[in-house]
Write a protein that holds these residues in place. Structure first.
Motif, PDB file in Angstrom:
ATOM      1  N   GLY A 252       0.480  -8.413  -7.436  1.00 36.78           N
ATOM      2  CA  GLY A 252      -0.758  -7.781  -7.906  1.00 36.78           C
ATOM      3  C   GLY A 252      -1.216  -7.012  -8.864  1.00 36.78           C
ATOM      4  O   GLY A 252      -2.154  -6.583  -8.859  1.00 36.78           O
ATOM      5  N   GLY A 253      -0.187  -6.918 -10.241  1.00 41.66           N
ATOM      6  CA  GLY A 253      -0.925  -6.698 -11.163  1.00 41.66           C
ATOM      7  C   GLY A 253      -0.331  -4.540 -11.381  1.00 41.66           C
ATOM      8  O   GLY A 253       0.054  -4.358 -10.615  1.00 41.66           O
ATOM      9  N   VAL A 254      -1.822  -4.429 -12.069  1.00 39.96           N
ATOM     10  CA  VAL A 254      -1.588  -3.071 -12.476  1.00 39.96           C
ATOM     11  C   VAL A 254      -1.964  -1.729 -11.303  1.00 39.96           C
ATOM     12  O   VAL A 254      -1.450  -0.869 -10.690  1.00 39.96           O
ATOM     13  N   PRO A 255      -2.663  -2.577 -10.384  1.00 41.70           N
ATOM     14  CA  PRO A 255      -3.349  -1.568 -10.333  1.00 41.70           C
ATOM     15  C   PRO A 255      -2.773  -1.564  -8.381  1.00 41.70           C
ATOM     16  O   PRO A 255      -2.439  -0.226  -7.704  1.00 41.70           O
ATOM     17  N   GLU A 256      -2.240  -2.385  -8.061  1.00 43.61           N
ATOM     18  CA  GLU A 256      -0.820  -2.107  -7.143  1.00 43.61           C
ATOM     19  C   GLU A 256       0.756  -0.940  -7.292  1.00 43.61           C
ATOM     20  O   GLU A 256       0.518  -1.081  -7.063  1.00 43.61           O
ATOM     21  N   ILE A 257       0.695  -1.943  -8.455  1.00 47.21           N
ATOM     22  CA  ILE A 257       1.642  -0.493  -9.265  1.00 47.21           C
ATOM     23  C   ILE A 257       1.566   0.801  -9.569  1.00 47.21           C
ATOM     24  O   ILE A 257       2.110   1.613  -9.078  1.00 47.21           O
ATOM     25  N   GLN A 258       0.480   0.613  -9.906  1.00 53.27           N
ATOM     26  CA  GLN A 258      -0.279   1.973  -9.815  1.00 53.27           C
ATOM     27  C   GLN A 258      -0.543   2.569  -8.207  1.00 53.27           C
ATOM     28  O   GLN A 258       0.472   3.839  -7.666  1.00 53.27           O
ATOM     29  N   ARG A 259      -0.841   1.686  -7.332  1.00 54.48           N
ATOM     30  CA  ARG A 259      -0.546   2.461  -5.140  1.00 54.48           C
ATOM     31  C   ARG A 259       0.769   2.820  -5.282  1.00 54.48           C
ATOM     32  O   ARG A 259       1.278   3.905  -5.388  1.00 54.48           O
TER      33      ARG A 259
END
Length: 357
Positions: A252-259
């Motif tokens: 899921g890219g950067v937004p998902e890893i931030q979550r």
């Protein structure tokens, strides 16, 4: 026993990246040669380099007027590459710890350096705020995450001058507006890959402005003109970067890893704040999501060696704090699963039951 890898760097990598790299070492893409022995001038390797760059651009939304380089030498080499290429008269630096101080030291060899702000007065336990940025600077240098002290700049700053950022330990952990920076650099061995490769993202129009002659290997323009192959690149490390970026995109890219990173940090900081045996060392508003630092609470200091051995016995790896801070440091980089953080929290709770009556 399952190991939980909290090492500060080199650090945990996605398992799929490790497995694919292992296969490529034995036979790269079915060509009958190991990844470790192919030429970097072949189309086979050029495809690796191109895919790594393409994924990096996609995941960080890097605009076309920025060039991406994969270089050797580590982030510490960039401490002098940056001023060599950009410092004509004066640069501003923010001192937030050991690595910022090293960057400041190198820059002083090339021109005037003004330290605009520092958190050294409180042993780098906070991020300076509200400092003035002079408009006559060639650039402003910041370190966005401080691995030793567990502090992090959580938002991109607005600046009247070019911003240069060392993002070694939080790159790809959160969305970044690349257009607010002139140059971003870092070692890959936290969130992007293994030790051995350094990334540079640079806006091309800031180059070629200094009057000093530049050694060929230091001049970013030579590396740009040769697609990161001005000299032999760290082939294996770039391959693992490519595999790590593929994994990040797949989840899921950067937004998902931030979550995920926020969830891990909330879990561990929540336990630190709840557990009477432990206390965090960084200012709460500046707590790093990547490097979570804590010590034994007052009155329990003598338990530190015992807790370290207790945690090691339950599979915790790399949680000893840096010698300049002491205590403990849990580095929760992108590839660390929340299950490992939960295991550390469970360990802390179990230790609490043994010592708090």
């Amino acid at each position: 026993m399952k190991k939980h890898n909290f090492n500060a760097g080199p650090s945990i990598l996605p398992r799929v990246a490790i497995e694919n790299a292992a296969k490529a070492i034995l036979d790269f893409e079915g060509i009958g040669l190991s990844l470790l022995e192919i030429s970097h001038r072949t189309k086979d390797y050029e495809a690796v380099n191109d895919e790594a760059e393409s994924l990096f651009r996609e995941l960080l939304n890097i605009p076309d007027n920025y060039k991406v380089l994969f270089l050797g030498g580590g982030a510490s080499t960039q401490f002098f590459h940056v001023p060599y290429n950009l410092l004509e008269k004066k640069a501003g630096y923010v001192n937030t710890g050991v690595w910022a101080k090293k960057a400041i030291k190198e820059a002083k060899n090339f021109g005037e350096v003004e330290v605009l702000a520092s958190s050294e007065d409180k042993n780098f336990t906070y991020i300076p705020k509200g400092y003035k940025i002079p408009a006559d600077l060639d650039y402003l240098h910041i370190t966005t995450n401080n691995t030793i002290y567990g502090t992090e700049l959580h938002e991109d700053i607005d600046s009247p001058v070019t911003v240069v950022a060392d993002m070694s330990s939080d790159i790809l952990s959160r969305p970044v507006d690349v257009t607010k920076y002139g140059l971003i650099y870092g070692g890959a061995q936290k969130n992007m890959g293994p030790a051995g490769v350094t990334f540079v993202i640079v806006r091309e129009d800031i180059l070629g402005k200094v009057s000093r002659p530049l050694p060929s290997m230091v001049d970013y323009r030579n590396h740009i003109a040769n697609d990161s192959m001005f000299n032999t690149p760290p082939v294996f490390a770039i391959y693992v970067v490519k595999e790590t970026l593929k994994w990040l995109k797949s989840i899921g890219g950067v937004p998902e890893i931030q979550r995920r990173n926020r969830a891990k940090a909330d879990l561990l900081y929540g336990e630190i704040d709840r557990n009477p045996l432990f206390v965090g060392t960084a200012a709460k508003e500046d707590r790093s999501l990547m490097n979570i630092c804590f010590v034994m609470a007052p009155g329990y200091e003598e338990l530190a060696p015992e807790f370290l051995e207790f945690a090691k016995g339950r599979g915790m790896v790399g949680i000893k704090g840096h010698r300049l801070v002491g205590g403990f440091r849990a580095s929760c980089y992108n590839a660390l699963p929340v299950e490992s953080v939960q295991a550390l929290v469970d360990c802390m709770r179990e230790f609490e039951k043994m010592h708090v009556k």
